[in-house]
Scaffold this active site. Sequence first.
Site, short mmCIF file in Angstrom:
data_model
loop_
_atom_site.label_atom_id
_atom_site.label_comp_id
_atom_site.label_asym_id
_atom_site.label_seq_id
_atom_site.Cartn_x
_atom_site.Cartn_y
_atom_site.Cartn_z
CG ASN A 153 -0.33 -0.21 2.49
OD1 ASN A 153 0.83 -0.59 2.57
ND2 ASN A 153 -1.07 0.04 3.55
CD GLU A 250 4.80 -0.98 12.73
OE1 GLU A 250 3.57 -0.97 12.96
OE2 GLU A 250 5.63 -0.42 13.47
CB CYS A 284 -2.03 -1.03 8.34
SG CYS A 284 -0.98 0.41 8.58
CD GLU A 458 7.93 0.45 10.49
OE1 GLU A 458 6.85 0.65 9.91
OE2 GLU A 458 8.94 -0.02 9.91
P1 NDP Z 1 1.13 -9.80 3.32
O1 NDP Z 1 1.19 -10.16 4.75
O2 NDP Z 1 0.45 -10.70 2.39
O3 NDP Z 1 2.62 -9.60 2.76
C1 NDP Z 1 3.54 -8.71 3.37
C2 NDP Z 1 4.93 -9.00 2.81
O4 NDP Z 1 5.43 -10.22 3.36
C3 NDP Z 1 4.97 -9.15 1.30
O5 NDP Z 1 6.17 -8.60 0.81
C4 NDP Z 1 4.95 -10.66 1.14
O6 NDP Z 1 5.45 -11.08 -0.09
C5 NDP Z 1 5.83 -11.09 2.30
N1 NDP Z 1 5.63 -12.46 2.73
C6 NDP Z 1 4.56 -13.27 2.58
N2 NDP Z 1 4.76 -14.47 3.18
C7 NDP Z 1 5.99 -14.42 3.74
C8 NDP Z 1 6.77 -15.35 4.52
N3 NDP Z 1 6.31 -16.55 4.86
N4 NDP Z 1 7.98 -14.94 4.94
C9 NDP Z 1 8.46 -13.72 4.65
N5 NDP Z 1 7.78 -12.81 3.91
C10 NDP Z 1 6.55 -13.14 3.46
O7 NDP Z 1 0.49 -8.35 3.32
P2 NDP Z 1 0.03 -7.47 2.08
O8 NDP Z 1 1.19 -7.18 1.20
O9 NDP Z 1 -1.19 -8.11 1.53
O10 NDP Z 1 -0.36 -6.10 2.82
C11 NDP Z 1 -1.55 -5.91 3.49
C12 NDP Z 1 -1.39 -6.13 4.99
O11 NDP Z 1 -0.35 -5.32 5.51
C13 NDP Z 1 -2.62 -5.76 5.76
O12 NDP Z 1 -2.91 -6.70 6.75
C14 NDP Z 1 -2.25 -4.44 6.42
O13 NDP Z 1 -2.97 -4.14 7.56
C15 NDP Z 1 -0.80 -4.64 6.67
N6 NDP Z 1 -0.14 -3.35 6.79
C16 NDP Z 1 0.31 -2.94 8.03
C17 NDP Z 1 0.87 -1.71 8.20
C18 NDP Z 1 1.40 -1.27 9.52
O14 NDP Z 1 2.25 -0.40 9.56
N7 NDP Z 1 0.96 -1.83 10.64
C19 NDP Z 1 0.99 -0.76 7.09
C20 NDP Z 1 0.52 -1.31 5.82
C21 NDP Z 1 -0.03 -2.55 5.71
P3 NDP Z 1 4.45 -11.20 -1.33
O15 NDP Z 1 3.55 -10.02 -1.32
O16 NDP Z 1 5.37 -11.20 -2.47
O17 NDP Z 1 3.70 -12.48 -1.09
#
Ligand code: NDP
Length: 484
Positions: A153, A250, A284, A458
């Site tokens: 995002n 996060e 998020c 953060e």
């Molecule tokens: P995901 O949890 O699907 O993915 C996050 C990242 O982790 C991606 O780069 C993903 O790769 C990677 N990933 C997935 N599986 C693994 C693993 N087993 N080991 C290591 N890395 C892995 O989240 P989204 O990208 O769909 O983002 C949305 C989510 O992020 C929402 O839940 C949102 O609330 C949260 N978020 C939290 C924020 C905060 O600051 N608290 C801010 C923004 C978002 P890939 O995408 O290539 O699968």
Amino acid sequence: MKFQPAASHFIDGAYVEDTNGAPIDVIYPATGEVIARLHSATPEIVNKALISAKSAQAEWAALSGTERGRVLRRAADIMRERNRELSILETHDTGKPLQETLVADATSGADALEYFGGLAASLTGEHIPLGGGDFVYTIREALGVCVGIGAWNYPTQIACWKGAPALACGNTMVFKPSEATPLSALQVAEILIEAGAPKGVYNVIQGYGDVGASLVTDPRVAKVSLTGSVPTGRKVYAAAADGVKHVTMELGGKSPMIVFEDADIENAVSGAILGNFYSSGQVCSNGTRVFVQKCIKEAFLNRLSERLATAKIGDPLDEEVNFGPLVSENQMNIALGYIEKGKAEGARLVYGGNRIEGDGFFMQPTVFADVTDDMTIAREEIFGPVMSVLDFDTEEEVLTRANNTEFGLAAGVFTNDLTRAHRIVAGFEAGTCYINTYNLAPVEAPFGGSKMSGVGRENSKLAINHFSEMKSVYVSMNDVEAPY
Ligand code: NDP
């Protein structure tokens, strides 16, 4: 391809390709057009990035904080100079309207680089006097190689929120963006080199979750900072625990926003709009459970609907447009699925609810009223433009219900009663709280979640403690006393 970078990865100060990796098509969410084709990192690429980060770290940490900070501050200046170009790229990567990306992405990345660049020179240990002239001094040391893993995002912001404090403390980084939005982190890496960062200090590799997983488990990695969902956070935290690595998590949320009858309704509606529909709801910390005191419920809903009708939905590159598509077809379908669940479980649809036909992944901003605590749309994170409005009668009742969730990322209250505002905030089980506003995240303030929403913070001075550790040195000025 319009936005094809020189290669998929940026390692040791240069673009690197390995076409043996699985292809990653980068899709412009407004049209469905493929704008770049990259490749996921192979094990050789992962290894190369870690070797580079590891070998650059000692020399980078040996620079003075002033020197490291200067690099970060120069990078901030370059990002600001290129804001428009970077924002256009971010809009293509994410689909977010240019009206937003111009003010919230490269600019907030630059804020982080400037803030931590400014702090770098002031990072110190302390002197602790003890009895008899003995003393302890502490040395603040870098952790080593840090891994950053990002969500889709805010790709530029996340790359900088993790990279800036890591580098300020003398660490090096391997950053893996989400495969849905892989382009802008490469720009961050390029800009850091241009600003004078030694090669290997900030590397970017692409890939799906498996690439992230292989970084997390590598013994060369000292720290993992993830922005992602709770299920991914659980996996990454568990994998990091095996190597007893430092973590910052996060994660997601289902945050409450409480509107009392004495609130300024116009401001509360503005807060609810910002906290549900900015970035098409893909934030998020969104306040997706909007608790409105019963006596003002209809007035609130009417004003909200009137204001939503003025949203300008369309071509994200048109600077008048303020509501863009979702990041992917998949994410749009997830959000539309929740709308069906909301209807099926008896919530009252008061606004939107539909996909906007076309090639892009557009849907209407959507509001449900008469939502109850047990409904799926009130319990699960949707990560799309779907707001749930719930009624309440008393302060005590609403606080209990607001906290009745496994998440604890953010929470907000709108009221003109000063003491009530502080009472409510004191009772919130959430890491990031708001009074009479919502969803601001300045770099000066700690940002992060409680409960299942995360570990660590953060931004702010607190981030320094998550990217460095203290070495204690006991200095004796006396003879050593031993029992025999
Ligand atoms: P995901 O949890 O699907 O993915 C996050 C990242 O982790 C991606 O780069 C993903 O790769 C990677 N990933 C997935 N599986 C693994 C693993 N087993 N080991 C290591 N890395 C892995 O989240 P989204 O990208 O769909 O983002 C949305 C989510 O992020 C929402 O839940 C949102 O609330 C949260 N978020 C939290 C924020 C905060 O600051 N608290 C801010 C923004 C978002 P890939 O995408 O290539 O699968």
